[in-house]
Design a protein around this motif. Structure first.
Motif, PDB file in Angstrom:
ATOM      1  N   ALA A 139       0.832  -1.206   0.000  1.00  0.00           N
ATOM      2  CA  ALA A 139       0.000   0.000   0.000  1.00  0.00           C
ATOM      3  C   ALA A 139       0.867   1.257   0.000  1.00  0.00           C
ATOM      4  CB  ALA A 139      -0.939  -0.002   1.205  1.00  0.00           C
ATOM      5  N   LYS A 140       1.935   1.233   0.777  1.00  0.00           N
ATOM      6  CA  LYS A 140       2.867   2.372   0.829  1.00  0.00           C
ATOM      7  C   LYS A 140       3.506   2.606  -0.541  1.00  0.00           C
ATOM      8  CE  LYS A 140       7.166   3.787   3.111  1.00  0.00           C
ATOM      9  NZ  LYS A 140       8.147   3.629   2.041  1.00  0.00           N
ATOM     10  N   LEU A 141       3.981   1.523  -1.171  1.00  0.00           N
ATOM     11  CA  LEU A 141       4.604   1.654  -2.486  1.00  0.00           C
ATOM     12  C   LEU A 141       3.585   2.094  -3.546  1.00  0.00           C
ATOM     13  CD1 LEU A 141       7.024  -1.418  -2.568  1.00  0.00           C
ATOM     14  CD2 LEU A 141       7.581   0.974  -2.111  1.00  0.00           C
ATOM     15  N   ARG A 142       2.350   1.624  -3.423  1.00  0.00           N
ATOM     16  CA  ARG A 142       1.303   2.030  -4.366  1.00  0.00           C
ATOM     17  C   ARG A 142       1.029   3.527  -4.228  1.00  0.00           C
ATOM     18  NH1 ARG A 142      -2.362  -0.487  -2.398  1.00  0.00           N
ATOM     19  NH2 ARG A 142      -1.964  -2.546  -3.160  1.00  0.00           N
ATOM     20  N   GLU A 143       0.949   4.018  -2.990  1.00  0.00           N
ATOM     21  CA  GLU A 143       0.732   5.447  -2.749  1.00  0.00           C
ATOM     22  C   GLU A 143       1.864   6.290  -3.342  1.00  0.00           C
ATOM     23  OE1 GLU A 143       0.210   5.986   1.459  1.00  0.00           O
ATOM     24  OE2 GLU A 143      -1.602   4.739   1.484  1.00  0.00           O
ATOM     25  N   GLU A 144       3.072   5.730  -3.370  1.00  0.00           N
ATOM     26  CA  GLU A 144       4.242   6.426  -3.925  1.00  0.00           C
ATOM     27  C   GLU A 144       4.316   6.301  -5.445  1.00  0.00           C
ATOM     28  OE1 GLU A 144       7.538   4.685  -1.818  1.00  0.00           O
ATOM     29  OE2 GLU A 144       6.952   5.618   0.088  1.00  0.00           O
ATOM     30  N   GLY A 145       3.364   5.600  -6.056  1.00  0.00           N
ATOM     31  CA  GLY A 145       3.330   5.446  -7.503  1.00  0.00           C
ATOM     32  C   GLY A 145       4.273   4.377  -8.040  1.00  0.00           C
ATOM     33  N   LYS A 146       4.753   3.489  -7.173  1.00  0.00           N
ATOM     34  CA  LYS A 146       5.708   2.455  -7.592  1.00  0.00           C
ATOM     35  C   LYS A 146       5.039   1.146  -7.994  1.00  0.00           C
ATOM     36  CE  LYS A 146       9.156   4.615  -4.708  1.00  0.00           C
ATOM     37  NZ  LYS A 146       9.806   4.639  -3.402  1.00  0.00           N
ATOM     38  N   ILE A 147       3.764   1.002  -7.661  1.00  0.00           N
ATOM     39  CA  ILE A 147       3.014  -0.208  -8.005  1.00  0.00           C
ATOM     40  C   ILE A 147       1.806   0.178  -8.835  1.00  0.00           C
ATOM     41  CG2 ILE A 147       1.562  -2.053  -7.073  1.00  0.00           C
ATOM     42  CD1 ILE A 147       3.473  -2.297  -4.749  1.00  0.00           C
ATOM     43  N   LEU A 148       1.629  -0.525  -9.960  1.00  0.00           N
ATOM     44  CA  LEU A 148       0.455  -0.321 -10.806  1.00  0.00           C
ATOM     45  C   LEU A 148      -0.704  -1.206 -10.356  1.00  0.00           C
ATOM     46  CD1 LEU A 148       2.088  -0.213 -14.347  1.00  0.00           C
ATOM     47  CD2 LEU A 148       1.259   1.710 -12.989  1.00  0.00           C
ATOM     48  N   ALA A 149      -0.399  -2.433  -9.956  1.00  0.00           N
ATOM     49  CA  ALA A 149      -1.434  -3.382  -9.546  1.00  0.00           C
ATOM     50  C   ALA A 149      -0.794  -4.518  -8.765  1.00  0.00           C
ATOM     51  CB  ALA A 149      -2.156  -3.942 -10.766  1.00  0.00           C
ATOM     52  N   ASN A 150      -1.601  -5.171  -7.963  1.00  0.00           N
ATOM     53  CA  ASN A 150      -1.137  -6.360  -7.258  1.00  0.00           C
ATOM     54  C   ASN A 150      -2.335  -7.200  -6.861  1.00  0.00           C
ATOM     55  OD1 ASN A 150      -1.286  -4.059  -5.058  1.00  0.00           O
ATOM     56  ND2 ASN A 150      -1.575  -5.986  -3.943  1.00  0.00           N
ATOM     57  N   GLY A 151      -2.073  -8.483  -6.608  1.00  0.00           N
ATOM     58  CA  GLY A 151      -3.144  -9.361  -6.157  1.00  0.00           C
ATOM     59  C   GLY A 151      -2.671 -10.786  -6.001  1.00  0.00           C
ATOM     60  N   ARG A 152      -3.490 -11.561  -5.324  1.00  0.00           N
ATOM     61  CA  ARG A 152      -3.167 -12.977  -5.084  1.00  0.00           C
ATOM     62  C   ARG A 152      -3.775 -13.835  -6.181  1.00  0.00           C
ATOM     63  NH1 ARG A 152      -7.004 -16.273  -2.842  1.00  0.00           N
ATOM     64  NH2 ARG A 152      -9.014 -15.291  -2.487  1.00  0.00           N
ATOM     65  N   PHE A 153      -3.196 -15.008  -6.377  1.00  0.00           N
ATOM     66  CA  PHE A 153      -3.780 -15.990  -7.282  1.00  0.00           C
ATOM     67  C   PHE A 153      -4.844 -16.757  -6.500  1.00  0.00           C
ATOM     68  CE2 PHE A 153       0.629 -15.767  -9.180  1.00  0.00           C
ATOM     69  CZ  PHE A 153       0.255 -14.945 -10.218  1.00  0.00           C
ATOM     70  N   THR A 154      -6.008 -16.910  -7.065  1.00  0.00           N
ATOM     71  CA  THR A 154      -7.112 -17.539  -6.334  1.00  0.00           C
ATOM     72  C   THR A 154      -6.899 -19.025  -6.062  1.00  0.00           C
ATOM     73  OG1 THR A 154      -8.355 -17.921  -8.372  1.00  0.00           O
ATOM     74  CG2 THR A 154      -8.792 -15.855  -7.175  1.00  0.00           C
ATOM     75  N   ASP A 155      -5.937 -19.640  -6.741  1.00  0.00           N
ATOM     76  CA  ASP A 155      -5.651 -21.055  -6.486  1.00  0.00           C
ATOM     77  C   ASP A 155      -4.656 -21.248  -5.336  1.00  0.00           C
ATOM     78  OD1 ASP A 155      -3.208 -20.324  -7.620  1.00  0.00           O
ATOM     79  OD2 ASP A 155      -3.330 -21.747  -9.284  1.00  0.00           O
ATOM     80  N   GLY A 156      -4.234 -20.152  -4.699  1.00  0.00           N
ATOM     81  CA  GLY A 156      -3.317 -20.244  -3.558  1.00  0.00           C
ATOM     82  C   GLY A 156      -1.858 -20.389  -3.926  1.00  0.00           C
ATOM     83  N   ALA A 157      -1.527 -20.259  -5.216  1.00  0.00           N
ATOM     84  CA  ALA A 157      -0.151 -20.462  -5.665  1.00  0.00           C
ATOM     85  C   ALA A 157       0.781 -19.299  -5.335  1.00  0.00           C
ATOM     86  CB  ALA A 157      -0.122 -20.713  -7.170  1.00  0.00           C
ATOM     87  N   GLY A 158       0.230 -18.162  -4.920  1.00  0.00           N
ATOM     88  CA  GLY A 158       1.054 -16.986  -4.633  1.00  0.00           C
ATOM     89  C   GLY A 158       0.368 -15.735  -5.132  1.00  0.00           C
ATOM     90  N   GLY A 159       1.174 -14.803  -5.658  1.00  0.00           N
ATOM     91  CA  GLY A 159       0.603 -13.551  -6.124  1.00  0.00           C
ATOM     92  C   GLY A 159       1.459 -12.884  -7.182  1.00  0.00           C
ATOM     93  N   LEU A 160       0.988 -11.709  -7.623  1.00  0.00           N
ATOM     94  CA  LEU A 160       1.646 -10.954  -8.676  1.00  0.00           C
ATOM     95  C   LEU A 160       1.631  -9.478  -8.291  1.00  0.00           C
ATOM     96  CD1 LEU A 160       2.694 -10.726 -11.694  1.00  0.00           C
ATOM     97  CD2 LEU A 160       0.287 -10.411 -12.300  1.00  0.00           C
ATOM     98  N   VAL A 161       2.769  -8.810  -8.476  1.00  0.00           N
ATOM     99  CA  VAL A 161       2.852  -7.368  -8.269  1.00  0.00           C
ATOM    100  C   VAL A 161       3.427  -6.766  -9.549  1.00  0.00           C
ATOM    101  CG1 VAL A 161       3.782  -5.487  -6.860  1.00  0.00           C
ATOM    102  CG2 VAL A 161       3.301  -7.711  -5.799  1.00  0.00           C
ATOM    103  N   ILE A 162       2.780  -5.709 -10.047  1.00  0.00           N
ATOM    104  CA  ILE A 162       3.261  -5.002 -11.227  1.00  0.00           C
ATOM    105  C   ILE A 162       3.876  -3.689 -10.750  1.00  0.00           C
ATOM    106  CG2 ILE A 162       2.684  -4.012 -13.472  1.00  0.00           C
ATOM    107  CD1 ILE A 162       2.189  -7.042 -13.289  1.00  0.00           C
ATOM    108  N   TYR A 163       5.200  -3.583 -10.896  1.00  0.00           N
ATOM    109  CA  TYR A 163       5.949  -2.409 -10.457  1.00  0.00           C
ATOM    110  C   TYR A 163       6.269  -1.496 -11.629  1.00  0.00           C
ATOM    111  CZ  TYR A 163       7.065  -4.576  -5.938  1.00  0.00           C
ATOM    112  OH  TYR A 163       6.999  -5.141  -4.694  1.00  0.00           O
TER     113      TYR A 163
END
Length: 93
Positions: A28-52
């Motif tokens: 959330a801090k990095l998103r507020e600073e404009g360093k993250i475009l999107a992020n989220g978890r994989f619904t199958d529990g395999a992990g997640g993805l962050v777009i920087y």
């Protein structure tokens, strides 16, 4: 600016549950600073993805290596520079 897709595969589900609040606060801090475009978890529990958004791979690597999930061994990571295409073509720098 370049775009980087960071995969965060599950390494330890128990640690992921423990450190999730810290991880989400960090993002959330990095998103507020404009360093993250999107992020989220994989619904199958395999992990997640962050777009920087960053100038370099090394900058993104530093962000990722300070993520509580990575610091505490809950997740591993894979960083890929990414040419994001939207309905209007590649995202411009």
């Amino acid at each position: 600016m370049k775009i980087f897709a960071v995969l965060l595969p599950m390494r330890d589900e128990e640690k992921s549950n423990v450190y999730r609040p810290q991880h989400l606060d960090y993002l959330a801090k990095l998103r507020e600073e404009g360093k993250i475009l999107a992020n989220g978890r994989f619904t199958d529990g395999a992990g997640g993805l962050v777009i920087y958004r960053a100038d370099s791979y090394d900058t993104v690597k530093a962000y990722v290596e300070n993520d509580p999930y990575v610091v505490h061994g809950a997740r591993t990571y894979h960083i890929h520079e990414w040419e994001m295409v939207t309905g209007r073509g590649p995202l411009q720098n």
